[in-house]
Write a protein that holds these residues in place. Structure first.
Motif, PDB file in Angstrom:
ATOM      1  N   GLY A 130      -3.426   0.995   7.158  1.00  0.00           N
ATOM      2  CA  GLY A 130      -4.545   0.048   7.122  1.00  0.00           C
ATOM      3  C   GLY A 130      -5.889   0.733   6.951  1.00  0.00           C
ATOM      4  O   GLY A 130      -6.724   0.304   6.144  1.00  0.00           O
ATOM      5  N   GLU A 131      -6.099   1.818   7.693  1.00  0.00           N
ATOM      6  CA  GLU A 131      -7.377   2.538   7.601  1.00  0.00           C
ATOM      7  C   GLU A 131      -7.551   3.197   6.231  1.00  0.00           C
ATOM      8  O   GLU A 131      -8.641   3.188   5.668  1.00  0.00           O
TER       9      GLU A 131
ATOM     10  N   LYS B 162      -6.234   2.199   3.427  1.00  0.00           N
ATOM     11  CA  LYS B 162      -6.461   1.123   2.459  1.00  0.00           C
ATOM     12  C   LYS B 162      -7.933   0.682   2.480  1.00  0.00           C
ATOM     13  O   LYS B 162      -8.566   0.548   1.436  1.00  0.00           O
ATOM     14  N   ARG B 163      -8.471   0.480   3.686  1.00  0.00           N
ATOM     15  CA  ARG B 163      -9.884   0.077   3.799  1.00  0.00           C
ATOM     16  C   ARG B 163     -10.808   1.188   3.309  1.00  0.00           C
ATOM     17  O   ARG B 163     -11.779   0.939   2.595  1.00  0.00           O
ATOM     18  N   TRP B 164     -10.525   2.433   3.699  1.00  0.00           N
ATOM     19  CA  TRP B 164     -11.340   3.582   3.266  1.00  0.00           C
ATOM     20  C   TRP B 164     -11.320   3.707   1.744  1.00  0.00           C
ATOM     21  O   TRP B 164     -12.354   3.905   1.115  1.00  0.00           O
ATOM     22  N   ASN B 165     -10.141   3.581   1.158  1.00  0.00           N
ATOM     23  CA  ASN B 165     -10.010   3.692  -0.298  1.00  0.00           C
ATOM     24  C   ASN B 165     -10.848   2.623  -0.996  1.00  0.00           C
ATOM     25  O   ASN B 165     -11.514   2.896  -1.996  1.00  0.00           O
ATOM     26  N   TRP B 166     -10.810   1.404  -0.467  1.00  0.00           N
ATOM     27  CA  TRP B 166     -11.573   0.318  -1.096  1.00  0.00           C
ATOM     28  C   TRP B 166     -13.074   0.581  -0.994  1.00  0.00           C
ATOM     29  O   TRP B 166     -13.810   0.386  -1.957  1.00  0.00           O
ATOM     30  N   ARG B 167     -13.518   1.035   0.182  1.00  0.00           N
ATOM     31  CA  ARG B 167     -14.950   1.336   0.346  1.00  0.00           C
ATOM     32  C   ARG B 167     -15.361   2.506  -0.541  1.00  0.00           C
ATOM     33  O   ARG B 167     -16.420   2.485  -1.152  1.00  0.00           O
TER      34      ARG B 167
ATOM     35  N   THR C  33       0.850  -1.181   0.000  1.00  0.00           N
ATOM     36  CA  THR C  33       0.000   0.000   0.000  1.00  0.00           C
ATOM     37  C   THR C  33       0.884   1.229   0.000  1.00  0.00           C
ATOM     38  O   THR C  33       1.787   1.347   0.819  1.00  0.00           O
TER      39      THR C  33
END
Length: 159
Positions: free
Chosen positions: A100-101, A103-108, A58
């Motif tokens: 990590g946050e 990466k998750r935010w970007n995916w959502r 990432t």
């Protein structure tokens, strides 16, 4: 009354010598994603091996700077409590939490750009294959959406 005229000028030409030399070739006419010209895509596989994609890490993406939500994610992750340790260990924990946050935010938020581009391109191909006068606005809308996704992807690669 305006006439609806379609003319196809995109061709791929090869002679038998070329075809015998390049046996594993595929020619596809792609969707006209950002103009009214359909690109021709020629694929040549020297070996019949599948390419293995390495898992990518990432990295911070410049496009996140355009979205206020990214700053909120960073602030929230940075303010989270850490397990403890020396000053540098705390910073490393916070950086990992941010990574990590984000990466998750970007995916959502953005999902998978490649998948979105492929899906919209497939819709565009279907409309262009059966094109008639009433499909013009839908085609232009899809081209605009694809253009926006490609601009964001371009920003990522320029980074």
């Amino acid at each position: 009354m305006a006439a609806f005229i379609k003319e196809r000028l995109d061709w791929a030409v090869a002679n038998s010598g070329w075809i015998n030399f390049f046996k594993k070739v595929e020619v596809k006419i792609l969707a006209a994603r950002t103009s009214d010209h359909k690109p021709i895509f020629l694929t040549y596989l020297e070996k019949e091996e599948e390419y293995i994609h390495a898992k990518r890490g990432t990295k911070f993406e410049a496009k996140w700077l355009l979205d206020e939500g990214a700053m909120e994610v960073i602030k929230a992750a940075w303010c989270d409590d850490t397990i403890g340790g020396t000053g540098i260990q705390v910073v490393q924990q916070k950086l990992e939490a941010c990574k990590g946050e984000l990466k998750r935010w970007n995916w959502r938020k953005h999902g998978n750009f490649e998948r979105a581009i492929k899906e919209k391109t497939k819709q565009l191909e279907i409309l262009q294959r059966n094109e008639n006068a009433k499909d013009g606005p839908s085609i232009k809308q899809l081209q605009s959406e694809i253009d926006f996704l490609l601009e964001q992807e371009d920003m990522k690669w320029k980074q």
